[in-house]
Design a protein around this motif. Sequence first.
Motif, PDB file in Angstrom:
ATOM      1  N   HIS A 191       0.823  -1.147   0.064  1.00 43.92           N
ATOM      2  CA  HIS A 191      -0.086  -0.034   0.055  1.00 43.92           C
ATOM      3  C   HIS A 191       0.959   1.152   0.232  1.00 43.92           C
ATOM      4  O   HIS A 191       0.657   2.383  -0.711  1.00 43.92           O
ATOM      5  CB  HIS A 191      -0.849   0.042   1.088  1.00 43.92           C
ATOM      6  CG  HIS A 191      -1.887  -0.754   1.098  1.00 43.92           C
ATOM      7  ND1 HIS A 191      -3.399  -0.418   0.438  1.00 43.92           N
ATOM      8  CD2 HIS A 191      -2.300  -1.986   1.507  1.00 43.92           C
ATOM      9  CE1 HIS A 191      -4.006  -1.487   0.548  1.00 43.92           C
ATOM     10  NE2 HIS A 191      -3.629  -2.410   1.226  1.00 43.92           N
ATOM     11  N   GLU A 192       1.877   1.340   0.916  1.00 41.52           N
ATOM     12  CA  GLU A 192       2.745   2.413   1.066  1.00 41.52           C
ATOM     13  C   GLU A 192       3.687   2.932  -0.248  1.00 41.52           C
ATOM     14  O   GLU A 192       3.658   3.835  -0.754  1.00 41.52           O
ATOM     15  CB  GLU A 192       3.700   2.137   2.404  1.00 41.52           C
ATOM     16  CG  GLU A 192       2.925   2.651   3.251  1.00 41.52           C
ATOM     17  CD  GLU A 192       3.734   2.120   4.770  1.00 41.52           C
ATOM     18  OE1 GLU A 192       3.141   2.083   5.921  1.00 41.52           O
ATOM     19  OE2 GLU A 192       4.942   1.852   4.685  1.00 41.52           O
ATOM     20  N   PHE A 232       1.378   4.196  -2.788  1.00 38.98           N
ATOM     21  CA  PHE A 232       1.068   5.674  -2.633  1.00 38.98           C
ATOM     22  C   PHE A 232       2.402   6.527  -2.920  1.00 38.98           C
ATOM     23  O   PHE A 232       2.282   7.562  -3.455  1.00 38.98           O
ATOM     24  CB  PHE A 232       0.372   5.955  -1.423  1.00 38.98           C
ATOM     25  CG  PHE A 232      -0.166   7.134  -1.067  1.00 38.98           C
ATOM     26  CD1 PHE A 232      -1.544   7.115  -1.662  1.00 38.98           C
ATOM     27  CD2 PHE A 232       0.351   8.013  -0.140  1.00 38.98           C
ATOM     28  CE1 PHE A 232      -1.955   8.660  -1.720  1.00 38.98           C
ATOM     29  CE2 PHE A 232      -0.402   9.421   0.105  1.00 38.98           C
ATOM     30  CZ  PHE A 232      -1.385   9.532  -0.894  1.00 38.98           C
ATOM     31  N   SER A 233       3.275   6.377  -2.253  1.00 40.14           N
ATOM     32  CA  SER A 233       4.413   7.025  -2.179  1.00 40.14           C
ATOM     33  C   SER A 233       5.269   7.257  -3.675  1.00 40.14           C
ATOM     34  O   SER A 233       5.663   8.208  -4.013  1.00 40.14           O
ATOM     35  CB  SER A 233       5.629   6.478  -1.124  1.00 40.14           C
ATOM     36  OG  SER A 233       6.071   5.177  -1.373  1.00 40.14           O
ATOM     37  N   ASN A 249      -3.880   5.333  -4.430  1.00 42.72           N
ATOM     38  CA  ASN A 249      -4.366   4.948  -3.109  1.00 42.72           C
ATOM     39  C   ASN A 249      -5.150   3.801  -3.501  1.00 42.72           C
ATOM     40  O   ASN A 249      -6.417   3.724  -4.197  1.00 42.72           O
ATOM     41  CB  ASN A 249      -5.403   6.023  -2.734  1.00 42.72           C
ATOM     42  CG  ASN A 249      -6.092   5.645  -1.410  1.00 42.72           C
ATOM     43  OD1 ASN A 249      -6.126   4.616  -0.967  1.00 42.72           O
ATOM     44  ND2 ASN A 249      -7.008   6.357  -1.080  1.00 42.72           N
TER      45      ASN A 249
END
Length: 288
Positions: A188-189, A192-193, A198
Amino acid sequence: MAGTKFAYVKNFELPDPLLPGTYILLRLDGHGFHRLSQDHDFVKPNDERALQLMDHAARDIMHEFKDVVLAFGESDEYSFLFRKSTTLYNRREAKILTTVTSLFTSSYVLNWPRYFPNSSLKYCPSFDGRIVLYPSEKEVRDYFAWRQADTHINNLYNTTFWALVQQGGQTTTEAHATLRGTVSKEKHELLFSRFGVNYNTIPERYRKGSVLVREEVAGHEPSGTAESAPAEDKCATSGSGAEASEVRVEHTQGTKKSKKPKVQTHIQLYHCDVIEQAFWGARPYLLE
Ligand code: ATP
Ligand code: ATP
Ligand code: MG
Ligand code: MG
Ligand code: MG
Ligand code: MG
């Protein structure tokens, strides 16, 4: 022909009845679809046309076999739940499994041009099939939860993997290496990063798979509208995950013996949570 001296060979055919009073769960899976998806330029990680074609073939199964009350699809697989009281083909395993599998396959082929108008099939697709019997509601619910959890895990992995390849410029070998040993939260991170994605905004079809439910029609309107469904049931007809496309109303007549009144049903497609109690709580008839 029964009277010939050759007819004894028929006795070598063994009966294969499925245990009465158990839930019949039939799962199909595309054979070699990793390659088929490459050979037909499926969009990675999720080709929506291919998923819609699978849904179409699954609908055809439910139109033909009225005792299938629920189906769940993801990737190249589909699972079908029969009512536990079904007497289809006297519950002969091979008859049920081969007929459903071949009908699904022929529907997939017949309808291919509708979803892939610019890309003709290069060879004959096939599906394997198996039947598993489940003794109680708990296993049936856990079965669907298992498949949906699998959808989620695979989709998170594939979404991250293809972001690394398509946007991050990694080779497929590098992307596999990047993801080795990562847990869900890290994916997930990373999404997103590095890519501004998302995960929770990705279409529900991809995150949750396809849920086809045979629903009773109240009056002449589909049941389970936003007004009539319990508030916690996110799989209501007017809910976000619902697709009202191609609703064909069916007339399911009770057997002559029981003289049940006509019940109209239709098949509804959702991309909703089947792990939660709410889905089953709103549809107790699925497990009756
Ligand atoms: P097997 O014959 O053992 O089932 P397989 O190649 O079909 O082998 P699966 O584990 O069933 O392997 O996985 C199916 C593969 O098909 C996925 O990994 C993916 O590569 C591809 N695939 C199926 N549906 C889609 C889709 N809608 N979009 C993109 N790729 C898909
Ligand atoms: P089931 O679903 O139980 O197999 P069925 O209707 O397919 O039922 P079968 O005993 O398999 O019945 O017989 C197939 C029937 O299909 C034949 O009786 C015949 O009517 C028809 N049929 C099959 N092939 C041909 C053919 N080449 N020419 C004409 N009729 C055919
Ligand atoms: Mg397989
Ligand atoms: Mg497969
Ligand atoms: Mg598969
Ligand atoms: Mg026949």
